[in-house]
Design a protein around this motif. Sequence first.
Motif, PDB file in Angstrom:
ATOM      1  N   GLY A 237     -12.086  -1.227  -7.582  1.00 30.92           N
ATOM      2  CA  GLY A 237     -12.212  -1.582  -6.233  1.00 30.92           C
ATOM      3  C   GLY A 237     -10.831  -1.346  -5.416  1.00 30.92           C
ATOM      4  N   GLY A 238     -10.895  -1.937  -4.257  1.00 26.19           N
ATOM      5  CA  GLY A 238      -9.523  -1.906  -3.481  1.00 26.19           C
ATOM      6  C   GLY A 238      -9.229  -0.850  -2.630  1.00 26.19           C
ATOM      7  N   PRO A 239      -8.153  -0.730  -2.169  1.00 26.68           N
ATOM      8  CA  PRO A 239      -7.672   0.258  -1.019  1.00 26.68           C
ATOM      9  C   PRO A 239      -7.434   1.594  -1.879  1.00 26.68           C
ATOM     10  CG  PRO A 239      -5.969  -1.850  -1.035  1.00 26.68           C
ATOM     11  CD  PRO A 239      -7.058  -1.824  -1.996  1.00 26.68           C
ATOM     12  N   ASP A 240      -7.397   2.495  -1.090  1.00 22.60           N
ATOM     13  CA  ASP A 240      -7.113   3.775  -1.528  1.00 22.60           C
ATOM     14  C   ASP A 240      -5.718   3.883  -2.189  1.00 22.60           C
ATOM     15  OD1 ASP A 240      -9.394   5.113  -0.571  1.00 22.60           O
ATOM     16  OD2 ASP A 240      -8.593   6.234   0.722  1.00 22.60           O
ATOM     17  N   TYR A 241      -5.312   4.507  -3.116  1.00 22.65           N
ATOM     18  CA  TYR A 241      -3.979   4.685  -4.028  1.00 22.65           C
ATOM     19  C   TYR A 241      -3.186   5.885  -3.202  1.00 22.65           C
ATOM     20  CZ  TYR A 241      -5.269   1.857  -7.830  1.00 22.65           C
ATOM     21  OH  TYR A 241      -5.412   0.771  -8.776  1.00 22.65           O
ATOM     22  N   LEU A 242      -1.882   5.826  -3.570  1.00 22.70           N
ATOM     23  CA  LEU A 242      -0.980   6.876  -3.297  1.00 22.70           C
ATOM     24  C   LEU A 242      -0.698   7.170  -4.597  1.00 22.70           C
ATOM     25  CD1 LEU A 242       0.994   6.123   0.083  1.00 22.70           C
ATOM     26  CD2 LEU A 242      -0.979   7.580  -0.172  1.00 22.70           C
ATOM     27  N   ASN A 243      -0.629   8.594  -5.032  1.00 21.65           N
ATOM     28  CA  ASN A 243      -0.219   9.103  -6.303  1.00 21.65           C
ATOM     29  C   ASN A 243       0.606  10.422  -6.273  1.00 21.65           C
ATOM     30  OD1 ASN A 243      -3.263   8.216  -6.549  1.00 21.65           O
ATOM     31  ND2 ASN A 243      -2.193   7.373  -8.282  1.00 21.65           N
TER      32      ASN A 243
ATOM     33  N   LEU B 266       3.193  13.240  -2.196  1.00 22.31           N
ATOM     34  CA  LEU B 266       2.137  12.172  -2.495  1.00 22.31           C
ATOM     35  C   LEU B 266       0.626  12.744  -2.123  1.00 22.31           C
ATOM     36  CD1 LEU B 266       4.106   9.571  -0.682  1.00 22.31           C
ATOM     37  CD2 LEU B 266       4.144  10.140  -3.136  1.00 22.31           C
ATOM     38  N   TYR B 267      -0.144  11.956  -2.646  1.00 15.82           N
ATOM     39  CA  TYR B 267      -1.468  12.185  -2.510  1.00 15.82           C
ATOM     40  C   TYR B 267      -2.149  10.984  -2.421  1.00 15.82           C
ATOM     41  CZ  TYR B 267      -1.304  16.952  -4.300  1.00 15.82           C
ATOM     42  OH  TYR B 267      -0.696  18.234  -4.848  1.00 15.82           O
ATOM     43  N   ARG B 268      -3.189  10.941  -1.373  1.00 15.78           N
ATOM     44  CA  ARG B 268      -4.066   9.886  -1.087  1.00 15.78           C
ATOM     45  C   ARG B 268      -5.225   9.992  -1.919  1.00 15.78           C
ATOM     46  NH1 ARG B 268      -3.631   6.201   2.353  1.00 15.78           N
ATOM     47  NH2 ARG B 268      -2.409   7.279   3.762  1.00 15.78           N
ATOM     48  N   THR B 269      -5.859   8.896  -2.632  1.00 14.19           N
ATOM     49  CA  THR B 269      -6.911   9.061  -3.656  1.00 14.19           C
ATOM     50  C   THR B 269      -7.903   7.770  -3.357  1.00 14.19           C
ATOM     51  OG1 THR B 269      -5.940   8.219  -5.694  1.00 14.19           O
ATOM     52  CG2 THR B 269      -5.796  10.368  -5.149  1.00 14.19           C
ATOM     53  N   ALA B 270      -9.129   7.945  -3.741  1.00 14.01           N
ATOM     54  CA  ALA B 270      -9.904   6.836  -3.725  1.00 14.01           C
ATOM     55  C   ALA B 270      -9.714   6.024  -5.255  1.00 14.01           C
ATOM     56  CB  ALA B 270     -11.413   7.173  -3.664  1.00 14.01           C
ATOM     57  N   PRO B 271     -10.018   4.969  -5.473  1.00 16.63           N
ATOM     58  CA  PRO B 271      -9.831   4.252  -6.599  1.00 16.63           C
ATOM     59  C   PRO B 271     -10.844   4.727  -7.515  1.00 16.63           C
ATOM     60  CG  PRO B 271      -9.909   2.442  -5.045  1.00 16.63           C
ATOM     61  CD  PRO B 271     -10.178   3.828  -4.260  1.00 16.63           C
TER      62      PRO B 271
ATOM     63  N   TRP C 178       6.207  14.075 -18.311  1.00 17.06           N
ATOM     64  CA  TRP C 178       5.534  13.892 -16.967  1.00 17.06           C
ATOM     65  C   TRP C 178       5.077  12.434 -16.936  1.00 17.06           C
ATOM     66  CZ3 TRP C 178       5.775  17.459 -13.289  1.00 17.06           C
ATOM     67  CH2 TRP C 178       6.218  18.899 -13.833  1.00 17.06           C
ATOM     68  N   VAL C 179       5.324  11.762 -15.648  1.00 22.42           N
ATOM     69  CA  VAL C 179       4.926  10.566 -15.363  1.00 22.42           C
ATOM     70  C   VAL C 179       4.100  10.360 -14.438  1.00 22.42           C
ATOM     71  CG1 VAL C 179       6.087   8.166 -14.939  1.00 22.42           C
ATOM     72  CG2 VAL C 179       7.215   9.556 -16.625  1.00 22.42           C
ATOM     73  N   GLY C 180       2.992   9.854 -14.089  1.00 18.40           N
ATOM     74  CA  GLY C 180       2.422   9.402 -13.259  1.00 18.40           C
ATOM     75  C   GLY C 180       2.545   8.256 -12.481  1.00 18.40           C
ATOM     76  N   LEU C 181       2.525   8.160 -11.186  1.00 18.92           N
ATOM     77  CA  LEU C 181       2.836   7.341 -10.198  1.00 18.92           C
ATOM     78  C   LEU C 181       1.720   6.712  -9.316  1.00 18.92           C
ATOM     79  CD1 LEU C 181       5.648   9.269 -10.210  1.00 18.92           C
ATOM     80  CD2 LEU C 181       6.685   7.317  -9.049  1.00 18.92           C
ATOM     81  N   GLY C 182       1.502   5.759  -9.008  1.00 17.41           N
ATOM     82  CA  GLY C 182       0.589   5.252  -8.261  1.00 17.41           C
ATOM     83  C   GLY C 182       0.836   3.670  -7.667  1.00 17.41           C
ATOM     84  N   ALA C 183       0.058   3.526  -6.388  1.00 18.75           N
ATOM     85  CA  ALA C 183       0.252   2.254  -5.847  1.00 18.75           C
ATOM     86  C   ALA C 183      -0.940   2.253  -4.823  1.00 18.75           C
ATOM     87  CB  ALA C 183       1.581   2.038  -5.041  1.00 18.75           C
ATOM     88  N   ASN C 184      -1.419   0.980  -4.695  1.00 20.65           N
ATOM     89  CA  ASN C 184      -2.497   0.641  -3.695  1.00 20.65           C
ATOM     90  C   ASN C 184      -2.126  -0.817  -2.924  1.00 20.65           C
ATOM     91  OD1 ASN C 184      -3.922  -0.597  -5.745  1.00 20.65           O
ATOM     92  ND2 ASN C 184      -5.888   0.022  -4.969  1.00 20.65           N
ATOM     93  N   LEU C 185      -1.147  -1.463  -3.490  1.00 22.49           N
ATOM     94  CA  LEU C 185      -0.943  -2.566  -2.645  1.00 22.49           C
ATOM     95  C   LEU C 185       0.320  -2.633  -2.050  1.00 22.49           C
ATOM     96  CD1 LEU C 185      -2.146  -5.066  -5.302  1.00 22.49           C
ATOM     97  CD2 LEU C 185      -3.215  -4.498  -3.492  1.00 22.49           C
TER      98      LEU C 185
END
Length: 162
Positions: free
Chosen positions: A54-60, A45-50, A10-17
């Motif tokens: 800091g920074g913008p919300d993540y997609l995970n 996909l899920y939108r999450t708070a960091p 299982w691999v987690g993916l995330g990005a917020n930039l």
Amino acid sequence: MIPAPVTGVWVGLGANLGEAEATLRAALLALAELPQTTLRRHSSLYRTAPIDAGGPDYLNAVAELHTALAPLALLDALQALELAHGRERPYRNAPRTLDLDVLLWGDRCIQHPRLSVPHPRLHERAFVLMPLAELVPDLFIPGVGLLRESLAGVAEQRIQRL
């Protein structure tokens, strides 16, 4: 030559930039193209708070791979994908264009200077637990217990399924 055994990973993916959604979709396609690896399925996909950052919300999201690669070979491939998408590591928990983490490697526990599996904080992160629960609600996490039992501990974390 004897083929290497295939393991569920299982691999987690995330990005917020940048274009986070497009990046995650491209990363899923790239995971499917890794040698000796099959992308079996992935979560929504899920939108999450960091968290702790800091920074913008993540997609995970999370993805299930079946791979014959060795753990460090897969880690190297994942880090190469991160770099290809402009990942920089200026400081711990910095915002990122792409983050790929090995969460689980079958039922194995791995302790290596470069890789700890299960991921040491996966049971503390809604952005990992909720996508995993979407796909395998009865998942047992080695050294932690049942995934569903960890969900109560992350109930206060903001997360939205897209």
